[in-house]
Design a protein around this motif. Structure first.
Motif, PDB file in Angstrom:
ATOM      1  N   LEU A   1      -9.559  -3.246   4.796  1.00  0.00           N
ATOM      2  CA  LEU A   1      -9.457  -1.865   4.311  1.00  0.00           C
ATOM      3  C   LEU A   1      -8.254  -1.690   3.392  1.00  0.00           C
TER       4      LEU A   1
ATOM      5  N   GLN B   1      -6.504   0.942 -11.408  1.00  0.00           N
ATOM      6  CA  GLN B   1      -6.409   2.201 -12.160  1.00  0.00           C
ATOM      7  C   GLN B   1      -5.275   2.271 -13.170  1.00  0.00           C
TER       8      GLN B   1
ATOM      9  N   ASP C   1      -8.254  -0.633  -5.428  1.00  0.00           N
ATOM     10  CA  ASP C   1      -8.452   0.619  -6.158  1.00  0.00           C
ATOM     11  C   ASP C   1      -7.202   1.020  -6.928  1.00  0.00           C
ATOM     12  N   LEU C   2      -6.075   0.966  -6.273  1.00  0.00           N
ATOM     13  CA  LEU C   2      -4.844   1.439  -6.907  1.00  0.00           C
ATOM     14  C   LEU C   2      -4.346   0.504  -7.994  1.00  0.00           C
TER      15      LEU C   2
ATOM     16  N   LYS D   1      -9.062  -3.110   0.055  1.00  0.00           N
ATOM     17  CA  LYS D   1      -9.888  -2.184  -0.736  1.00  0.00           C
ATOM     18  C   LYS D   1      -9.002  -1.147  -1.413  1.00  0.00           C
ATOM     19  N   LEU D   2      -8.135  -0.558  -0.604  1.00  0.00           N
ATOM     20  CA  LEU D   2      -7.249   0.484  -1.116  1.00  0.00           C
ATOM     21  C   LEU D   2      -6.349  -0.072  -2.222  1.00  0.00           C
ATOM     22  N   LEU D   3      -5.786  -1.250  -1.989  1.00  0.00           N
ATOM     23  CA  LEU D   3      -4.917  -1.860  -2.986  1.00  0.00           C
ATOM     24  C   LEU D   3      -5.695  -2.196  -4.253  1.00  0.00           C
TER      25      LEU D   3
ATOM     26  N   ALA E   1       0.827  -1.200   0.000  1.00  0.00           N
ATOM     27  CA  ALA E   1       0.000   0.000   0.000  1.00  0.00           C
ATOM     28  C   ALA E   1       0.863   1.253   0.000  1.00  0.00           C
TER      29      ALA E   1
ATOM     30  N   CYS F   1      -9.645  10.609  -4.712  1.00  0.00           N
ATOM     31  CA  CYS F   1     -10.445  10.074  -5.816  1.00  0.00           C
ATOM     32  C   CYS F   1      -9.878   8.771  -6.367  1.00  0.00           C
ATOM     33  N   ARG F   2      -8.633   8.492  -6.026  1.00  0.00           N
ATOM     34  CA  ARG F   2      -8.040   7.234  -6.481  1.00  0.00           C
ATOM     35  C   ARG F   2      -8.499   6.059  -5.624  1.00  0.00           C
ATOM     36  N   PHE F   3      -9.188   6.348  -4.517  1.00  0.00           N
ATOM     37  CA  PHE F   3      -9.685   5.281  -3.635  1.00  0.00           C
ATOM     38  C   PHE F   3     -11.207   5.279  -3.607  1.00  0.00           C
ATOM     39  N   PRO F   4     -11.840   5.027  -4.726  1.00  0.00           N
ATOM     40  CA  PRO F   4     -13.307   5.101  -4.762  1.00  0.00           C
ATOM     41  C   PRO F   4     -13.983   4.096  -3.830  1.00  0.00           C
ATOM     42  N   SER F   5     -13.300   3.006  -3.537  1.00  0.00           N
ATOM     43  CA  SER F   5     -13.921   1.978  -2.678  1.00  0.00           C
ATOM     44  C   SER F   5     -13.956   2.384  -1.212  1.00  0.00           C
ATOM     45  N   LEU F   6     -13.131   3.341  -0.840  1.00  0.00           N
ATOM     46  CA  LEU F   6     -13.078   3.761   0.564  1.00  0.00           C
ATOM     47  C   LEU F   6     -14.015   4.941   0.798  1.00  0.00           C
TER      48      LEU F   6
ATOM     49  N   ASP G   1     -14.917   4.280   6.048  1.00  0.00           N
ATOM     50  CA  ASP G   1     -13.740   3.434   5.864  1.00  0.00           C
ATOM     51  C   ASP G   1     -12.458   4.222   6.141  1.00  0.00           C
ATOM     52  N   SER G   2     -12.404   5.431   5.613  1.00  0.00           N
ATOM     53  CA  SER G   2     -11.204   6.257   5.790  1.00  0.00           C
ATOM     54  C   SER G   2     -10.955   6.525   7.266  1.00  0.00           C
TER      55      SER G   2
ATOM     56  N   ILE H   1      -4.409   9.749   5.265  1.00  0.00           N
ATOM     57  CA  ILE H   1      -4.182   8.313   5.318  1.00  0.00           C
ATOM     58  C   ILE H   1      -2.786   7.990   4.790  1.00  0.00           C
TER      59      ILE H   1
ATOM     60  N   ILE I   1      -5.908  12.592  -4.881  1.00  0.00           N
ATOM     61  CA  ILE I   1      -5.502  11.279  -4.365  1.00  0.00           C
ATOM     62  C   ILE I   1      -6.709  10.539  -3.801  1.00  0.00           C
TER      63      ILE I   1
ATOM     64  N   LEU J   1       0.243   5.650   6.219  1.00  0.00           N
ATOM     65  CA  LEU J   1       0.743   4.445   5.545  1.00  0.00           C
ATOM     66  C   LEU J   1       2.260   4.509   5.408  1.00  0.00           C
TER      67      LEU J   1
ATOM     68  N   LEU K   1      -9.782   3.339   8.890  1.00  0.00           N
ATOM     69  CA  LEU K   1      -8.410   3.018   8.499  1.00  0.00           C
ATOM     70  C   LEU K   1      -7.409   3.891   9.254  1.00  0.00           C
TER      71      LEU K   1
END
Lengths: 158, 158
Positions: free
Chosen positions: B144, B155, B151-152, B147-149, A29, A128-133, A137-138, B22, A126, B26, A141
């Motif tokens: 979580l 893309q 998404d990334l 999810k983030l991974l 990550a 917006c790069r995590f649409p699933s969160l 969730d944020s 976040i 940035i 990380l 996390l």
DNA sequence: TAAATTTACTTTGCATGCAAACTAAACTAG
DNA sequence: CTAGTTTAGTTTGCATGCAAAGTAAATTTA
């Protein structure tokens, strides 16, 4: 019918499987996020650690190097080089403190302050790069990472 | 009464504050974890990325370099060096494939397989460093991060 | 107050992480 | 069958991250 034996693997040392580990996910990550920032930061001429230093200064300017270190958690040795580089770019000035000549105060230049406006769109880009969160969730996390960081910080001191 | 103005700071660009991000967590977490592993891995003569490669091989031996890359997410260029180093330590053998001479098969040696026993205690030792994270927290954190991974990963391919 | 210690960085050597250029082998189009 | 393309790894140049050694200045001890 355990999924762990689907491929006929031995059920031994499952703790060593990458899919079971938090640490490997953190490793991936962190690197993925760094890669996501790169194109955005290239436009500002910054690397991610340099951007972290700038963010810290935009929030609190005129601090000593060691304060910057504890805020950003960037390695001391690396920080020396990073500060030299962003000073060369004209974004900060490093001024030895009169009281204590070991210390140096890090202060933003006009250019360094001005860069904040250009950086203002990055956090949202940035996110917006995590649409699933989603927001929940944020928050979760952040909380979990803070727990983990709290554990790791305390231990080295004891 | 907003906590964000407690110190008299301007309420501008809060997204740029490190505490709200976040990504910085990380960054710190990944580095902290890496530091936590170091003393344990020193005993095996491995770095963290080298250990990740070994874990992947303990789980699935005899794979091609590119499979190892997608499993571990280690950079290709770095992986070449890492494989060379653990091969020099006698833990793996790199054998060009007869079918396709561009490919190389990565296989554990007896020593490489034997090292798994010495590594078996590491995951638990690391988990003990996170006393604040119970099983539920760990599961949530993995989810979580996945999810983030997810998404990334998606893309960059689009 | 001189020596020992601590503090605040700096420097050094090694190991990635990353993008980009490069090489060799396999594959595709014509 | 040959030129152009894709694939699998390797190499290169730059920027950290980290531990450990080094420096200079401030502080504590004796």
């Amino acid at each position: 019918m355990n999924v762990n034996v689907d491929l006929g693997r031995v059920m031994k040392h499952q703790e060593l499987w990458l899919e079971n580990q938090i640490c490997h996910r953190l490793y991936m990550a962190s690197n993925s996020v760094n890669r996501a920032y790169r194109p955005l930061l290239d436009a500002l001429g910054l690397t991610y650690p340099q951007y972290v230093v700038m963010m810290s200064l935009w929030q609190t300017d005129g601090v000593m190097v060691n304060e910057l270190q504890s805020t950003t958690q960037i390695d001391n040795g690396a920080l020396t080089l990073i500060l030299k580089k962003i000073a060369d770019k004209g974004l900060i000035s490093l001024i030895p403190v009169a009281d204590d000549r070991r210390k140096k105060r890090v202060s933003l230049t006009a250019d360094g302050k001005g860069l904040q406006e250009k950086a203002a769109s990055i956090p949202n880009a940035i996110r917006c790069r995590f649409p699933s969160l989603n927001d929940e969730d944020s928050t979760a996390l952040k909380l979990l990472l803070d727990k983990l960081l709290g554990d790791l910080q305390g231990q080295s001191d004891e």
